[in-house]
Scaffold this active site. Sequence first.
Site, PDB file in Angstrom:
ATOM      1  CD  GLN A 103      -2.711   1.364   2.445  1.00 40.81           C
ATOM      2  OE1 GLN A 103      -2.142   1.405   3.526  1.00 40.81           O
ATOM      3  NE2 GLN A 103      -4.024   1.469   2.321  1.00 40.81           N
ATOM      4  CE1 TYR A 190      -2.872   8.962   8.083  1.00 38.46           C
ATOM      5  CE2 TYR A 190      -4.133   7.050   7.362  1.00 38.46           C
ATOM      6  CZ  TYR A 190      -3.439   7.725   8.348  1.00 38.46           C
ATOM      7  OH  TYR A 190      -3.313   7.182   9.601  1.00 38.46           O
ATOM      8  NE  ARG A 331      -9.692  -4.072  14.497  1.00 38.33           N
ATOM      9  CZ  ARG A 331     -10.776  -3.384  14.837  1.00 38.33           C
ATOM     10  NH1 ARG A 331     -10.874  -2.888  16.062  1.00 38.33           N
ATOM     11  NH2 ARG A 331     -11.756  -3.192  13.974  1.00 38.33           N
TER      12      ARG A 331
HETATM   13  C1  FNR Z   1      -4.712  -0.507  10.442  1.00 34.74           C
HETATM   14  N1  FNR Z   1      -5.410  -0.038   9.329  1.00 34.74           N
HETATM   15  C2  FNR Z   1      -4.723   0.484   8.252  1.00 34.74           C
HETATM   16  N2  FNR Z   1      -5.389   0.804   7.108  1.00 34.74           N
HETATM   17  C3  FNR Z   1      -4.710   1.185   6.016  1.00 34.74           C
HETATM   18  O1  FNR Z   1      -5.325   1.455   4.972  1.00 34.74           O
HETATM   19  N3  FNR Z   1      -3.350   1.286   6.033  1.00 34.74           N
HETATM   20  C4  FNR Z   1      -2.623   0.999   7.152  1.00 34.74           C
HETATM   21  O2  FNR Z   1      -1.388   1.007   7.132  1.00 34.74           O
HETATM   22  C5  FNR Z   1      -3.334   0.639   8.326  1.00 34.74           C
HETATM   23  N4  FNR Z   1      -2.683   0.398   9.497  1.00 34.74           N
HETATM   24  C6  FNR Z   1      -3.323  -0.272  10.530  1.00 34.74           C
HETATM   25  C7  FNR Z   1      -2.602  -0.780  11.610  1.00 34.74           C
HETATM   26  C8  FNR Z   1      -3.235  -1.547  12.582  1.00 34.74           C
HETATM   27  C9  FNR Z   1      -2.439  -2.134  13.714  1.00 34.74           C
HETATM   28  C10 FNR Z   1      -4.626  -1.780  12.486  1.00 34.74           C
HETATM   29  C11 FNR Z   1      -5.335  -2.636  13.505  1.00 34.74           C
HETATM   30  C12 FNR Z   1      -5.341  -1.246  11.453  1.00 34.74           C
HETATM   31  C13 FNR Z   1      -6.833  -0.387   9.162  1.00 34.74           C
HETATM   32  C14 FNR Z   1      -6.960  -1.847   8.702  1.00 34.74           C
HETATM   33  O3  FNR Z   1      -6.393  -2.035   7.410  1.00 34.74           O
HETATM   34  C15 FNR Z   1      -8.426  -2.300   8.654  1.00 34.74           C
HETATM   35  O4  FNR Z   1      -9.106  -1.536   7.693  1.00 34.74           O
HETATM   36  C16 FNR Z   1      -9.105  -2.134  10.008  1.00 34.74           C
HETATM   37  O5  FNR Z   1      -8.309  -2.686  11.046  1.00 34.74           O
HETATM   38  C17 FNR Z   1     -10.492  -2.781  10.018  1.00 34.74           C
HETATM   39  O6  FNR Z   1     -10.378  -4.167   9.807  1.00 34.74           O
HETATM   40  P1  FNR Z   1     -10.510  -5.204  11.054  1.00 34.74           P
HETATM   41  O7  FNR Z   1      -9.314  -5.002  11.931  1.00 34.74           O
HETATM   42  O8  FNR Z   1     -11.789  -4.851  11.773  1.00 34.74           O
HETATM   43  O9  FNR Z   1     -10.534  -6.568  10.449  1.00 34.74           O
END
Ligand code: FNR
Length: 366
Positions: A103, A190, A331
């Site tokens: 990404q 962002y 997560r």
């Molecule tokens: C994230 N999320 C996130 N999203 C993204 O677009 N780029 C990123 O680098 C990050 N970094 C990030 C770090 C951590 C530790 C978490 C928990 C989340 C958001 C992630 O990609 C996702 O969209 C959300 O966590 C929702 O999905 P879950 O966790 O409910 O399955």
Amino acid sequence: MTRPALFEPITLRGLTLPNRAWVPPMCQYSVDAQDGVPGQWQLIHLGSLAIGGFGLIVAEATAVNPEGRISPFDTGLWNGRQVDAWRTITDAVHALGGKIAIQLGHAGRKASTNRWWPGHATRVIPESEGGWQAVGPTAEPGDGKEFLGETVHALSDAEIHGVVDDFAAAASRAVDAGFDAVEIHSAHGYLLHQFYSPISNTRTDDWGGGFDNRLRLPVEVARAVRGAIPDGMPLLARLSVTDWRDDGWQVDDSVELTRRFKGVGVDLLDASSGGNSSARIPIGPGYQAGPAAQVREGADIPVSTVGMIWEPALAEHLVSTHRTDAVMVGRGALRDTNWPLRAAHELGLPNDEAPWQPQRARGMWR
Ligand code: FNR
């Protein structure tokens, strides 16, 4: 029993992925020398997800230039050392049978913040403490920063063109680093989201104000990135499909932006939401799947959806009913790096078709 739709392969351009349980990008805040070079943490973290059988792993938000980092601990792709370090990681993921995307992002006005680890304050790092000048569509700091007295530099026309060039150069480096696909980060408040949302983009030049002008930067970035990667390589874009506010960005707007993304060669829309301003978000299992399905239908494009899709039965329901083409387990994957193996078992996929690595195959014996 019918074969679970979650474990049907999917092909995007020249890349075939073995299943539709994917890992979304997740920042690890684990680069310590402020130089954006990923290290052993990323190697083992992403490698373990490959062993776990995810169909696609999207590596964390990686900055296209130093000021585009969210924190000093972010990875980057603005130089050759970073390419070499990422190459070690993509080689390992491939050796473990996985596919990996990266990404690419720019934090804009949400840059220069601390990592949100337990015990670390979530706050802006001032320039006097090693932070840097954040940039955005306007000088408006957005939720949060104003309380800390931090300023934002409104990007000039020339600087915006520079951002487009930086995305393209980083995408080209991603190809050199061995990634299988590229995702553009245009979500979560962002820089690209700051430009398309009416809440944050009140510019009066070609890059802001009206709807078409607000879409210009994300579309130009997508066009430039497409031009920097091979024809056979998929391009994904992550979008906050709604700001969850009446005065903000709406799902219908996302349909139109996604059509334009598709027109410049985006292959899959990764649907997330929110992050640009305070809002009441109806969080719950699969809460972004409805808007994702609207974009899928409205723009006629494959989508992935994310957001508390942690139970295999919900993932299977969303894919088998064609609300989404893939799910991203965030997560849930941090808690269980073998999530796809558990899902395969719970959904009744025969063991010999589940994404077990041979070295781990005895884990199937019960
Ligand atoms: C994230 N999320 C996130 N999203 C993204 O677009 N780029 C990123 O680098 C990050 N970094 C990030 C770090 C951590 C530790 C978490 C928990 C989340 C958001 C992630 O990609 C996702 O969209 C959300 O966590 C929702 O999905 P879950 O966790 O409910 O399955």
